[in-house]
Design a protein around this motif. Structure first.
Motif, PDB file in Angstrom:
ATOM      1  N   GLY A 200      44.984  55.179  48.456  1.00  0.00           N
ATOM      2  CA  GLY A 200      44.336  54.112  49.208  1.00  0.00           C
ATOM      3  C   GLY A 200      44.169  52.850  48.391  1.00  0.00           C
ATOM      4  O   GLY A 200      44.506  51.750  48.830  1.00  0.00           O
ATOM      5  N   ASN A 201      43.672  53.009  47.185  1.00  0.00           N
ATOM      6  CA  ASN A 201      43.456  51.837  46.343  1.00  0.00           C
ATOM      7  C   ASN A 201      44.756  51.248  45.812  1.00  0.00           C
ATOM      8  O   ASN A 201      44.842  50.044  45.566  1.00  0.00           O
ATOM      9  CB  ASN A 201      42.510  52.187  45.192  1.00  0.00           C
ATOM     10  CG  ASN A 201      41.055  52.169  45.632  1.00  0.00           C
ATOM     11  OD1 ASN A 201      40.539  51.147  46.061  1.00  0.00           O
ATOM     12  ND2 ASN A 201      40.405  53.309  45.565  1.00  0.00           N
ATOM     13  N   LEU A 202      45.779  52.073  45.633  1.00  0.00           N
ATOM     14  CA  LEU A 202      47.082  51.549  45.224  1.00  0.00           C
ATOM     15  C   LEU A 202      47.639  50.613  46.290  1.00  0.00           C
ATOM     16  O   LEU A 202      48.156  49.538  45.983  1.00  0.00           O
ATOM     17  CB  LEU A 202      48.064  52.696  44.972  1.00  0.00           C
ATOM     18  CG  LEU A 202      47.977  53.411  43.626  1.00  0.00           C
ATOM     19  CD1 LEU A 202      48.933  54.593  43.594  1.00  0.00           C
ATOM     20  CD2 LEU A 202      48.288  52.455  42.481  1.00  0.00           C
ATOM     21  N   ILE A 203      47.527  51.034  47.540  1.00  0.00           N
ATOM     22  CA  ILE A 203      48.026  50.224  48.650  1.00  0.00           C
ATOM     23  C   ILE A 203      47.243  48.914  48.752  1.00  0.00           C
ATOM     24  O   ILE A 203      47.816  47.827  48.858  1.00  0.00           O
ATOM     25  CB  ILE A 203      47.936  51.001  49.983  1.00  0.00           C
ATOM     26  CG1 ILE A 203      48.903  52.195  49.954  1.00  0.00           C
ATOM     27  CG2 ILE A 203      48.250  50.087  51.173  1.00  0.00           C
ATOM     28  CD1 ILE A 203      48.735  53.147  51.125  1.00  0.00           C
ATOM     29  N   ILE A 204      45.916  49.007  48.697  1.00  0.00           N
ATOM     30  CA  ILE A 204      45.075  47.821  48.827  1.00  0.00           C
ATOM     31  C   ILE A 204      45.286  46.867  47.660  1.00  0.00           C
ATOM     32  O   ILE A 204      45.395  45.645  47.834  1.00  0.00           O
ATOM     33  CB  ILE A 204      43.597  48.227  48.935  1.00  0.00           C
ATOM     34  CG1 ILE A 204      43.343  48.926  50.276  1.00  0.00           C
ATOM     35  CG2 ILE A 204      42.691  47.004  48.808  1.00  0.00           C
ATOM     36  CD1 ILE A 204      41.961  49.500  50.424  1.00  0.00           C
ATOM     37  N   LYS A 205      45.361  47.413  46.451  1.00  0.00           N
ATOM     38  CA  LYS A 205      45.540  46.571  45.264  1.00  0.00           C
ATOM     39  C   LYS A 205      46.867  45.824  45.313  1.00  0.00           C
ATOM     40  O   LYS A 205      46.950  44.646  44.971  1.00  0.00           O
ATOM     41  CB  LYS A 205      45.467  47.420  43.997  1.00  0.00           C
ATOM     42  CG  LYS A 205      45.506  46.599  42.716  1.00  0.00           C
ATOM     43  CD  LYS A 205      45.374  47.490  41.489  1.00  0.00           C
ATOM     44  CE  LYS A 205      45.408  46.660  40.210  1.00  0.00           C
ATOM     45  NZ  LYS A 205      45.294  47.523  39.000  1.00  0.00           N
TER      46      LYS A 205
END
Length: 232
Positions: A200-205
């Motif tokens: 999730g955070n990889l995508i958002i970042k």
């Protein structure tokens, strides 16, 4: 002196990483060099140790917020918790759930009640509609498809289903809160093997905060309020 630090009460590791990887760098560009996540302890492990994650109880939330505001005089305090499965002991929760209005309005009412309950000009509560994973759907397909490849999934199939969801919900914050169709449940179905903290955070970042601000109106309003307060 205007507050120069931003503390964010979060309910889990996913939100904690989001603050570290996305919010902190963004606010640093505005001259706020101390943006940190404060992980709310929500229970205990079988070994008796304090644990984070799970249901957010209001009294624990309130106790932590008041402790931080009292002990840190130069901070703005906010929070990043989910509307989906929010604990029923939050102020105004029962009345809000019965109201015939949108989830957006319900979250706003809950935030107002929190502000009244924890009465401090440096406190700005925020409730994500419906849950943090809605922000993942604000990202571009390219980031999502890279994750699909690492999970050995068909990019074409993932893209097709992703487009179908976005066509139904142009604003990712409107993705509904049914136990089977909430944003997190859709991601688990869309990307078998999906790990919320990591993926999730990889995508958002990769997509950056500007895309979240553009695609998610409530999230954008939250960021704007924090910016205004921190710039005073």
């Amino acid at each position: 002196m205007a507050p120069k630090r931003l503390y964010v009460i979060v309910e889990g590791q996913t939100e904690e990483e989001f603050v570290k990887q996305v919010l902190a760098p963004y606010f640093q560009t505005l001259g706020i060099y101390d943006t940190r996540a404060i992980l709310l302890k929500t229970g205990t492990t079988p070994e008796g140790k304090k644990a984070a994650g799970g249901a957010v109880k209001f009294q624990r939330y309130k106790k932590l917020a008041e402790k931080l505001l009292k002990g840190e005089k130069d901070i703005v305090l906010t929070s990043l918790i989910d509307f989906f499965r929010l604990s029923s002991d939050f102020p105004c929760y029962q009345e809000v759930q019965k109201a015939n209005t949108s989830s957006q309005k319900k979250a706003e009412c809950l935030e107002e009640c929190l502000s009244q309950e924890i009465n401090n000009p440096r406190f700005f509560p925020y409730i994500q509609v419906h849950e943090f994973e809605a922000l993942v759907f604000a990202g571009s397909k390219s980031a999502l498809l890279k994750i699909a490849k690492t999970l050995n999934l068909s990019p074409e199939t993932v893209e097709k289903e992703f487009d179908k969801i976005l066509k139904e919900y142009p604003n990712p914050e409107d993705i509904n809160n049914h136990p089977n169709t909430a944003p997190s449940k859709r991601l688990e179905k869309l990307l078998p093997g999906y790990k919320k903290v990591l993926h999730g955070n990889l995508i958002i970042k990769q997509n950056g905060i500007s895309r979240l601000i553009k695609r998610c109106p409530r999230f954008a309003q939250w960021i704007e309020k924090l910016e205004n307060k921190l710039k005073q």
